[in-house]
Design an enzyme around this catalytic site. Sequence first.
Site, PDB file in Angstrom:
ATOM      1  N   ARG A 191      21.449  -8.104 -17.306  1.00  0.00           N
ATOM      2  CA  ARG A 191      22.479  -9.038 -17.790  1.00  0.00           C
ATOM      3  C   ARG A 191      21.822 -10.328 -18.268  1.00  0.00           C
ATOM      4  O   ARG A 191      22.287 -10.963 -19.202  1.00  0.00           O
ATOM      5  CB  ARG A 191      23.483  -9.341 -16.680  1.00  0.00           C
ATOM      6  CG  ARG A 191      24.386  -8.170 -16.328  1.00  0.00           C
ATOM      7  CD  ARG A 191      25.379  -8.611 -15.267  1.00  0.00           C
ATOM      8  NE  ARG A 191      26.251  -7.543 -14.833  1.00  0.00           N
ATOM      9  CZ  ARG A 191      27.417  -7.238 -15.386  1.00  0.00           C
ATOM     10  NH1 ARG A 191      27.843  -7.906 -16.439  1.00  0.00           N
ATOM     11  NH2 ARG A 191      28.162  -6.265 -14.907  1.00  0.00           N
ATOM     12  N   LYS A 307      -2.076   1.136  -9.853  1.00  0.00           N
ATOM     13  CA  LYS A 307      -3.244   0.943 -10.726  1.00  0.00           C
ATOM     14  C   LYS A 307      -3.923   2.247 -11.152  1.00  0.00           C
ATOM     15  O   LYS A 307      -4.488   2.319 -12.231  1.00  0.00           O
ATOM     16  CB  LYS A 307      -4.273   0.045 -10.032  1.00  0.00           C
ATOM     17  CG  LYS A 307      -3.865  -1.419  -9.988  1.00  0.00           C
ATOM     18  CD  LYS A 307      -4.982  -2.268  -9.417  1.00  0.00           C
ATOM     19  CE  LYS A 307      -4.553  -3.697  -9.267  1.00  0.00           C
ATOM     20  NZ  LYS A 307      -5.615  -4.557  -8.755  1.00  0.00           N
ATOM     21  N   ASP A 343      -9.727  -6.817 -13.503  1.00  0.00           N
ATOM     22  CA  ASP A 343     -10.134  -7.231 -12.146  1.00  0.00           C
ATOM     23  C   ASP A 343     -11.648  -7.373 -12.094  1.00  0.00           C
ATOM     24  O   ASP A 343     -12.184  -8.299 -11.488  1.00  0.00           O
ATOM     25  CB  ASP A 343      -9.718  -6.169 -11.108  1.00  0.00           C
ATOM     26  CG  ASP A 343      -8.239  -6.265 -10.753  1.00  0.00           C
ATOM     27  OD1 ASP A 343      -7.658  -7.352 -10.936  1.00  0.00           O
ATOM     28  OD2 ASP A 343      -7.678  -5.251 -10.308  1.00  0.00           O
ATOM     29  N   GLN A 481      -8.935 -12.877 -13.981  1.00  0.00           N
ATOM     30  CA  GLN A 481      -8.387 -11.571 -14.382  1.00  0.00           C
ATOM     31  C   GLN A 481      -7.103 -11.770 -15.185  1.00  0.00           C
ATOM     32  O   GLN A 481      -6.840 -11.042 -16.146  1.00  0.00           O
ATOM     33  CB  GLN A 481      -8.191 -10.614 -13.183  1.00  0.00           C
ATOM     34  CG  GLN A 481      -7.214 -11.035 -12.087  1.00  0.00           C
ATOM     35  CD  GLN A 481      -5.745 -10.816 -12.429  1.00  0.00           C
ATOM     36  OE1 GLN A 481      -5.419  -9.877 -13.152  1.00  0.00           O
ATOM     37  NE2 GLN A 481      -4.873 -11.692 -11.956  1.00  0.00           N
ATOM     38  N   GLN A 485      -6.307 -10.974 -19.210  1.00  0.00           N
ATOM     39  CA  GLN A 485      -5.117 -10.232 -19.651  1.00  0.00           C
ATOM     40  C   GLN A 485      -4.498 -10.934 -20.858  1.00  0.00           C
ATOM     41  O   GLN A 485      -4.179 -10.307 -21.870  1.00  0.00           O
ATOM     42  CB  GLN A 485      -4.073 -10.166 -18.516  1.00  0.00           C
ATOM     43  CG  GLN A 485      -4.535  -9.341 -17.343  1.00  0.00           C
ATOM     44  CD  GLN A 485      -3.466  -9.145 -16.287  1.00  0.00           C
ATOM     45  OE1 GLN A 485      -2.711 -10.059 -15.981  1.00  0.00           O
ATOM     46  NE2 GLN A 485      -3.419  -7.952 -15.727  1.00  0.00           N
TER      47      GLN A 485
HETATM   48  P1  NAP Z   1      -7.129  -0.463  -1.648  1.00  0.00           P
HETATM   49  O1  NAP Z   1      -7.534   0.369  -2.800  1.00  0.00           O
HETATM   50  O2  NAP Z   1      -6.062  -0.015  -0.743  1.00  0.00           O
HETATM   51  O3  NAP Z   1      -8.454  -0.697  -0.753  1.00  0.00           O
HETATM   52  C1  NAP Z   1      -8.415  -1.435   0.422  1.00  0.00           C
HETATM   53  C2  NAP Z   1      -9.726  -1.236   1.172  1.00  0.00           C
HETATM   54  O4  NAP Z   1      -9.665  -2.091   2.306  1.00  0.00           O
HETATM   55  C3  NAP Z   1      -9.949   0.179   1.687  1.00  0.00           C
HETATM   56  O5  NAP Z   1     -11.304   0.515   1.578  1.00  0.00           O
HETATM   57  C4  NAP Z   1      -9.555   0.054   3.165  1.00  0.00           C
HETATM   58  O6  NAP Z   1     -10.234   0.936   4.003  1.00  0.00           O
HETATM   59  C5  NAP Z   1     -10.036  -1.335   3.479  1.00  0.00           C
HETATM   60  N1  NAP Z   1      -9.377  -1.879   4.657  1.00  0.00           N
HETATM   61  C6  NAP Z   1      -8.069  -2.074   4.849  1.00  0.00           C
HETATM   62  N2  NAP Z   1      -7.852  -2.593   6.077  1.00  0.00           N
HETATM   63  C7  NAP Z   1      -9.068  -2.727   6.666  1.00  0.00           C
HETATM   64  C8  NAP Z   1      -9.511  -3.209   7.915  1.00  0.00           C
HETATM   65  N3  NAP Z   1      -8.640  -3.666   8.827  1.00  0.00           N
HETATM   66  N4  NAP Z   1     -10.843  -3.196   8.175  1.00  0.00           N
HETATM   67  C9  NAP Z   1     -11.710  -2.744   7.264  1.00  0.00           C
HETATM   68  N5  NAP Z   1     -11.362  -2.258   6.051  1.00  0.00           N
HETATM   69  C10 NAP Z   1     -10.055  -2.270   5.752  1.00  0.00           C
HETATM   70  O7  NAP Z   1      -6.706  -1.934  -2.118  1.00  0.00           O
HETATM   71  P2  NAP Z   1      -7.236  -2.744  -3.382  1.00  0.00           P
HETATM   72  O8  NAP Z   1      -6.398  -2.443  -4.560  1.00  0.00           O
HETATM   73  O9  NAP Z   1      -8.690  -2.604  -3.502  1.00  0.00           O
HETATM   74  O10 NAP Z   1      -6.849  -4.246  -2.969  1.00  0.00           O
HETATM   75  C11 NAP Z   1      -7.541  -4.885  -1.912  1.00  0.00           C
HETATM   76  C12 NAP Z   1      -7.213  -6.384  -1.905  1.00  0.00           C
HETATM   77  O11 NAP Z   1      -7.714  -6.991  -3.072  1.00  0.00           O
HETATM   78  C13 NAP Z   1      -5.733  -6.694  -1.841  1.00  0.00           C
HETATM   79  O12 NAP Z   1      -5.519  -7.673  -0.850  1.00  0.00           O
HETATM   80  C14 NAP Z   1      -5.448  -7.262  -3.217  1.00  0.00           C
HETATM   81  O13 NAP Z   1      -4.393  -8.194  -3.210  1.00  0.00           O
HETATM   82  C15 NAP Z   1      -6.761  -7.938  -3.538  1.00  0.00           C
HETATM   83  N6  NAP Z   1      -6.963  -8.139  -4.988  1.00  0.00           N
HETATM   84  C16 NAP Z   1      -7.148  -9.428  -5.416  1.00  0.00           C
HETATM   85  C17 NAP Z   1      -7.332  -9.669  -6.754  1.00  0.00           C
HETATM   86  C18 NAP Z   1      -7.523 -11.072  -7.246  1.00  0.00           C
HETATM   87  O14 NAP Z   1      -7.346 -11.291  -8.442  1.00  0.00           O
HETATM   88  N7  NAP Z   1      -7.896 -12.009  -6.430  1.00  0.00           N
HETATM   89  C19 NAP Z   1      -7.347  -8.610  -7.680  1.00  0.00           C
HETATM   90  C20 NAP Z   1      -7.195  -7.313  -7.187  1.00  0.00           C
HETATM   91  C21 NAP Z   1      -6.997  -7.091  -5.836  1.00  0.00           C
HETATM   92  P3  NAP Z   1      -9.641   2.378   4.417  1.00  0.00           P
HETATM   93  O15 NAP Z   1      -9.991   3.274   3.274  1.00  0.00           O
HETATM   94  O16 NAP Z   1     -10.356   2.663   5.671  1.00  0.00           O
HETATM   95  O17 NAP Z   1      -8.164   2.171   4.616  1.00  0.00           O
END
Ligand code: NAP
Length: 511
Positions: A191, A307, A343, A481, A485
């Site tokens: 809307r 993604k 990224d 990043q 874009q």
């Molecule tokens: P993802 O693909 O889910 O990967 C997350 C990773 O973190 C996995 O390897 C996971 O391990 C690990 N992990 C999660 N909890 C953990 C813990 N307690 N101890 C140790 N390892 C742990 O996520 P992603 O897309 O890469 O994103 C990750 C972060 O990057 C997010 O917070 C996102 O907001 C941030 N990010 C920031 C930007 C920026 O512009 N600043 C850009 C992109 C992403 P497991 O495989 O064991 O679960």
Amino acid sequence: MICISVTEPIQAEAHRQVERIVTLADVIELRMDLIRDGSLRSLMAQCRKTSLPVKILVTNRRKNFVSDGDSDEQERLAVLKEAVALGADYVDVEVDTPVHLREELLSLIETYGKKTELIVSYHDYQKTPSLESLKKIFNRCVQSGSGIIKIVTFARRTEDNLRILGLIPFARGRKRDIIAFCMGGEGRMSRMMAPLLGSYMSFASLSRDTESAPGQLTVAEMKAFMKLLSGTGSGETFLPISPATSMFALFGNPVAQSLSPLMHNAAMAAMNYDGRYMAFSVQDLASAIAGVRAMGIRGVSVTIPWKTAVMAHLDEVDTDALKIGAVNTIVNDNGRLKGYNTDCQGLVQSLEEVMEISRKTFAIIGAGGTARAAVFGILKGGGTPVILARNVERGEELAREWGCSFYPLNDIGKVKADCLINTTSVGMMPDVDESPVNGAMLSGFECVMDVIYNPYKTKLLKDAEEKGCVALSGLHMFVHQGAEQIKLWTGLEPPRALMRRVVEEHLIHGS
Ligand code: NAP
């Protein structure tokens, strides 16, 4: 044009509503199916008494929205015929009205010198059909001889908005006036966006309790939004929005907390670029991508959890994004969708603000999508990545794929590197007291970077500063990043310092 409906069942109350509506609306809709004991003649006379240039639309919907047979239909259409004879500006007739009755109405309009415009309408109160079905419905409405087409559906999900809104450029491309939006709470976005895409008319209610359809905005809300669109909203720095404005979107789930709209809209306004960026919480990715094509959305940011999945919906994926295995940016070039990963550039550019990459070693915590972007960027820049992950299998696989070393996260003490990068979400708002590693482990690193930008300074970064390391917030990566874009979408360099300032102010002061 804003249209407000008269919905009061009692004639005297309906007259009171007319009195208020004529001062607020461009078009007044007399819903003769709702005004049960209403006299059309006297209501129209009251509308015409005002010196204000309000137009009159007369509608007489079926009871329960289904046809009760030819005689009922004749009775229903008789009200519209009376409206034509009385000189209404518009009459609204459903597309499935029997053809002979609709043709009678059309020929009466001709007899009265075409002073009345016919709106042929279609409503789906349960769902939003596919874009292909919507186009077929549009064509049926065109064939019915209508000047103006109205297609209204029910939004079950946010992406239904994109589908219905896609009809507006479709109709405009065929030089047809159209009113198209979704009903329901989820449909409120359509809307608001329909007028900026060029929808002929918007429907609003006088107040919360007088809505003529679910999800309707009040006239005050609609006017405030229109003011924003025209660039005249109080304190607004945005440019006016018009059908020529380029639209950009964020697809993720959830997106409510995202600061991308704030950052991108501020950048485009400062660049004097006629573009607007909005966030969509997407559950059905295929539908959302169909909406991008239909609406001609110029660019999309893609975030968690889409993604990787989004790649299958695009026409082309940039080679770097393909190697990383994730797309966070879509460019729509005349209907051809290409995916990119900024990224990686964002991470590299933010590191380069504080150190060289070439010949340096980077310990990367995590083995997910952002870790992949980091490994790729560091290798490309001539650095050496080392993977640290809690999930040994996943970490080893990533290290094997890119030919680098791997250590279980608990063995961080064994790793010698110039910089430590956290790519996990550990320490992100609201868990601000958490850190993926013990602070005592940080003293050997020249620099510690966190990809998290909310909070601005995570516990990991605070610990790193205490140990004398350079601490790099994910805010820098976020800005770069996003800036990359905008460069892909517009070909222009955006004001990165301003983008950083608006996000930083929001994070630190919550403004
Ligand atoms: P993802 O693909 O889910 O990967 C997350 C990773 O973190 C996995 O390897 C996971 O391990 C690990 N992990 C999660 N909890 C953990 C813990 N307690 N101890 C140790 N390892 C742990 O996520 P992603 O897309 O890469 O994103 C990750 C972060 O990057 C997010 O917070 C996102 O907001 C941030 N990010 C920031 C930007 C920026 O512009 N600043 C850009 C992109 C992403 P497991 O495989 O064991 O679960």
